[in-house]
Design a protein around this motif. Structure first.
Motif, mmCIF file in Angstrom:
data_model
loop_
_atom_site.group_PDB
_atom_site.id
_atom_site.type_symbol
_atom_site.label_atom_id
_atom_site.label_comp_id
_atom_site.label_asym_id
_atom_site.label_seq_id
_atom_site.Cartn_x
_atom_site.Cartn_y
_atom_site.Cartn_z
ATOM 1 N N ARG A 1 40.066 46.018 55.902
ATOM 2 C CA ARG A 1 41.623 44.856 56.169
ATOM 3 C C ARG A 1 42.352 45.183 56.750
ATOM 4 N NH1 ARG A 1 42.653 44.873 51.221
ATOM 5 N NH2 ARG A 1 40.986 43.609 50.613
ATOM 6 N N ARG A 2 42.481 47.001 57.110
ATOM 7 C CA ARG A 2 44.054 46.834 58.006
ATOM 8 C C ARG A 2 43.656 46.789 59.554
ATOM 9 N NH1 ARG A 2 45.877 53.462 57.101
ATOM 10 N NH2 ARG A 2 47.326 53.595 59.081
ATOM 11 N N ASN A 3 42.481 46.937 59.570
ATOM 12 C CA ASN A 3 41.704 47.401 61.022
ATOM 13 C C ASN A 3 41.754 45.847 61.534
ATOM 14 O OD1 ASN A 3 42.314 49.719 61.456
ATOM 15 N ND2 ASN A 3 40.318 50.167 60.967
ATOM 16 N N GLY B 1 41.796 54.160 52.634
ATOM 17 C CA GLY B 1 41.696 53.534 51.399
ATOM 18 C C GLY B 1 42.486 52.838 50.961
ATOM 19 N N GLY B 2 43.410 53.240 50.738
ATOM 20 C CA GLY B 2 44.595 52.137 50.420
ATOM 21 C C GLY B 2 44.534 52.064 48.927
ATOM 22 N N THR B 3 44.728 50.861 48.154
ATOM 23 C CA THR B 3 44.832 51.135 46.683
ATOM 24 C C THR B 3 43.816 51.458 45.759
ATOM 25 O OG1 THR B 3 44.743 48.648 46.722
ATOM 26 C CG2 THR B 3 46.909 50.154 46.651
ATOM 27 N N ASP B 4 42.662 51.609 46.776
ATOM 28 C CA ASP B 4 40.615 52.195 46.524
ATOM 29 C C ASP B 4 40.657 53.363 46.344
ATOM 30 O OD1 ASP B 4 40.080 49.210 45.332
ATOM 31 O OD2 ASP B 4 40.397 48.799 47.253
ATOM 32 N N ALA B 5 41.437 54.159 47.161
ATOM 33 C CA ALA B 5 41.197 55.639 47.845
ATOM 34 C C ALA B 5 40.717 56.240 46.319
ATOM 35 C CB ALA B 5 42.331 56.535 48.258
ATOM 36 N N LEU B 6 41.107 55.707 45.565
ATOM 37 C CA LEU B 6 40.859 56.578 44.130
ATOM 38 C C LEU B 6 39.757 56.371 43.663
ATOM 39 C CD1 LEU B 6 41.367 59.070 42.054
ATOM 40 C CD2 LEU B 6 41.985 57.371 40.534
ATOM 41 N N ARG B 7 39.186 54.976 43.889
ATOM 42 C CA ARG B 7 37.516 54.812 43.823
ATOM 43 C C ARG B 7 36.695 55.168 44.689
ATOM 44 N NH1 ARG B 7 40.999 50.715 42.157
ATOM 45 N NH2 ARG B 7 41.329 50.104 39.851
ATOM 46 N N ILE B 8 36.583 55.129 45.861
ATOM 47 C CA ILE B 8 36.437 55.448 46.786
ATOM 48 C C ILE B 8 35.864 57.255 46.604
ATOM 49 C CG2 ILE B 8 36.068 55.871 49.199
ATOM 50 C CD1 ILE B 8 38.036 53.966 49.408
ATOM 51 N N ARG B 9 36.626 58.286 46.642
ATOM 52 C CA ARG B 9 36.719 59.229 46.287
ATOM 53 C C ARG B 9 36.020 59.171 45.086
ATOM 54 N NH1 ARG B 9 41.487 60.494 46.702
ATOM 55 N NH2 ARG B 9 42.041 61.105 44.013
ATOM 56 N N ARG C 1 33.986 48.941 35.596
ATOM 57 C CA ARG C 1 33.719 47.739 35.756
ATOM 58 C C ARG C 1 33.046 47.498 37.802
ATOM 59 N NH1 ARG C 1 33.900 48.262 31.013
ATOM 60 N NH2 ARG C 1 34.097 47.488 29.913
ATOM 61 N N SER C 2 32.186 46.399 37.719
ATOM 62 C CA SER C 2 31.128 46.337 38.929
ATOM 63 C C SER C 2 32.841 45.651 40.287
ATOM 64 C CB SER C 2 30.283 45.580 39.468
ATOM 65 O OG SER C 2 29.163 46.212 38.229
ATOM 66 N N ARG C 3 33.265 44.645 39.465
ATOM 67 C CA ARG C 3 34.308 44.071 40.037
ATOM 68 C C ARG C 3 35.630 45.307 40.871
ATOM 69 N NH1 ARG C 3 34.608 42.441 35.561
ATOM 70 N NH2 ARG C 3 37.062 42.821 34.276
ATOM 71 N N GLU C 4 35.804 45.900 40.104
ATOM 72 C CA GLU C 4 36.705 46.933 40.590
ATOM 73 C C GLU C 4 36.427 48.018 41.354
ATOM 74 O OE1 GLU C 4 36.967 48.951 36.809
ATOM 75 O OE2 GLU C 4 38.149 47.138 36.032
ATOM 76 N N TYR C 5 35.199 47.957 41.608
ATOM 77 C CA TYR C 5 34.393 49.316 42.624
ATOM 78 C C TYR C 5 33.361 48.699 43.293
ATOM 79 C CZ TYR C 5 35.695 52.946 39.740
ATOM 80 O OH TYR C 5 36.109 54.347 38.996
ATOM 81 N N ALA C 6 33.092 47.363 43.463
ATOM 82 C CA ALA C 6 33.072 46.732 44.401
ATOM 83 C C ALA C 6 33.642 46.760 45.947
ATOM 84 C CB ALA C 6 33.076 44.898 44.806
ATOM 85 N N ASP C 7 35.406 46.891 46.645
ATOM 86 C CA ASP C 7 35.501 47.483 47.537
ATOM 87 C C ASP C 7 35.086 48.383 47.873
ATOM 88 O OD1 ASP C 7 36.671 44.804 47.781
ATOM 89 O OD2 ASP C 7 38.632 45.069 46.889
ATOM 90 N N ALA C 8 35.142 49.649 46.651
ATOM 91 C CA ALA C 8 35.262 51.184 46.560
ATOM 92 C C ALA C 8 33.814 51.801 47.812
ATOM 93 C CB ALA C 8 35.251 51.783 45.846
ATOM 94 N N PHE C 9 32.618 50.655 47.577
ATOM 95 C CA PHE C 9 31.130 50.877 48.130
ATOM 96 C C PHE C 9 31.541 50.262 49.226
ATOM 97 C CE2 PHE C 9 30.038 51.018 43.456
ATOM 98 C CZ PHE C 9 29.222 52.357 43.172
#
Length: 453
Positions: A129-131, A233-241, A268-276
């Motif tokens: 999104r940032r780019n 990673g923004g707000t998803d950084a923890l999940r991505i990590r 839940r899948s929807r919470e981690y979708a952006d991380a994947f």
């Protein structure tokens, strides 16, 4: 620069596009995008200009903002600013690290319409999104993903061009290699699996033949990726990590399907979708999707909620497995190479096959079913691809692929798959650490031929 198969793709784009479309060369950090773009510019054009947006000055960026509506003035000032003269229709302008300055990417529309030069962009994390926020992505842009070196490119880097050609001829002629050449190819493939295909890592290995020194280079790349997660990673950084750090453990599982509850019991899948998505867009991971009803057009019955997640580069996966140690010595790699260390080779073998298939342009899909009432429906097919089938007049069929890391194995899942899906099925493949052997539509290939599928 190492010889890259993508160079031919760049030549094809230049020949067929004739300036009508820009090319976006995307891929992971340190995969060799900038090096390839610069070498292509030097070899194939009378003149070129590389604008690296990771270090471009504010004055240079201002040209892109101030002269969007006046392309003639833009080029006049650009050439004066850079001191580079660009002859029409024989010059390439490279926007390197274009994600660092999205307005330049948006400007591609006007530049391509102007028609006087060719344009090649390079970028990582190109879709987050940032780019892309606040810009219109140009429809005049063709994307090309640059993957880590596959095994054939690794052989070229090692100066083994003739062996690479012999392997390809053996595959195309459906004839096994002589035993001595087979053993050499197997040894080099195991080296490749440990080293991986990141150009900087391969370069260190070719120069030093020291796995310990190679490991340090791989750790630097992994540190760079972790830094990118924190920075972008923004707000998803923890999940991505979390996802990134657990990839080796997920692949060590028998079924290898990603289990979200291993990250968090309430995940839940929807919470981690952006991380994947983030890891896949960064070309750090490669997602393999489960298919419910395999047929040509695998995506039509793909189940996005059932998936496996591979590392895009197997050498980095092996390094990450030993990340709890400050360094991985040459001797440990040597023991893995010689089979002296008890380790789950299945995870590496399956990952390296995924890497080869991705390098050949295949989407990654698999088929898995568990049926406690009818064992005939229980099967695990590691990968599915579509390919022309001679027994169906060359029409496309689904080819199931089983990956075996040992020389003793069964093939019941392939038999069940054929029985269940019948005429949809084409050639069935087993990739194993043994010579080629063909039995009708069942073809057993050595692992070092995976990149040819």
């Amino acid at each position: 620069m190492f010889k890259r198969r993508a160079y031919d793709d760049l030549l094809r784009w230049k020949r067929e596009s004739r300036g009508a479309r820009a090319l976006l060369l995307e891929g992971a950090r340190r995969v060799g995008k900038s090096t390839l773009a610069r070498k292509f510019a030097e070899r194939e054009y009378a003149a070129h200009l590389v604008i690296d947006f990771s270090e471009a000055s504010d004055d240079l960026k201002m040209l892109f903002r101030d002269y969007r509506a006046d392309v003639d003035s833009f080029f006049m000032y650009l050439q004066a600013f850079t001191g580079v003269s660009l002859p029409r229709r024989n010059s390439l302008i490279v926007f390197d690290e274009v994600q660092r300055f999205p307005p330049a990417r948006e400007f591609i529309k006007q530049l391509v319409a102007d028609g006087r030069y060719d344009y090649l962009e390079t970028g990582s994390l190109i879709s987050i999104r940032r780019n892309v926020e606040g810009i219109v992505i140009p429809s005049e842009e063709t994307a090309l993903r640059l993957n880590p070196l596959n095994f054939e490119e690794f052989l070229w880097a090692e100066g083994e061009d003739q062996l690479a050609a012999v392997i390809r001829a053996s595959f195309e002629g459906n004839a096994p290699l002589p035993e001595a050449i087979h053993r050499k190819a197997e040894r080099l493939f195991r080296e490749y699996m440990l080293v991986g295909g990141m150009p900087q890592v391969v370069g260190a290995y070719v120069a030093e033949k020291d796995f310990g020194k190679v490991d340090k280079v791989k750790r630097d790349i992994l540190s760079l990726y972790r830094g990118d997660i924190e920075k972008f990673g923004g707000t998803d950084a923890l999940r991505i990590r979390r996802v990134f750090s657990t990839l080796p453990g997920q692949l060590a599982r028998h079924e290898k399907k990603f289990v979200l509850s291993s990250l968090d019991s309430n995940a839940r899948s929807r919470e981690y979708a952006d991380a994947f998505f983030w890891l896949a867009d960064a070309c750090i991971s490669a997602t393999c999707i489960g298919v419910d009803d395999p047929s040509v057009g695998l995506a039509a019955t793909a189940d996005e909620g059932t998936f496996k997640c591979y590392m895009a580069d197997t050498g980095l996966l092996i390094c990450q497995l030993f990340a709890d140690n400050a360094e991985t010595p040459h001797e440990l790699y040597r023991d893995i190479l010689l089979g002296k260390l008890e380790i789950n080779e299945g995870m590496f073998t399956e990952n390296v096959v995924a890497q080869q298939l991705a390098s050949n342009g295949h989407g990654l899909y698999f088929y898995s079913r568990r049926d406690r009432e009818n064992s005939a429906n229980t099967m695990e097919i590691d990968f599915l691809i579509t390919a022309g089938y001679d027994d169906a007049a060359g029409r496309m069929r689904v080819s199931p692929i089983e990956v075996k890391s040992t020389k003793r194995y069964g093939a019941k899942s392939l038999e069940k798959f054929k029985a269940k899906f019948g005429s949809r099925v084409g050639v069935r493949y087993i990739l194993h650490p043994k010579p080629m052997q063909a039995e009708g539509d069942l073809v057993r290939l050595p692992l070092y031929m995976a990149h040819l599928l």
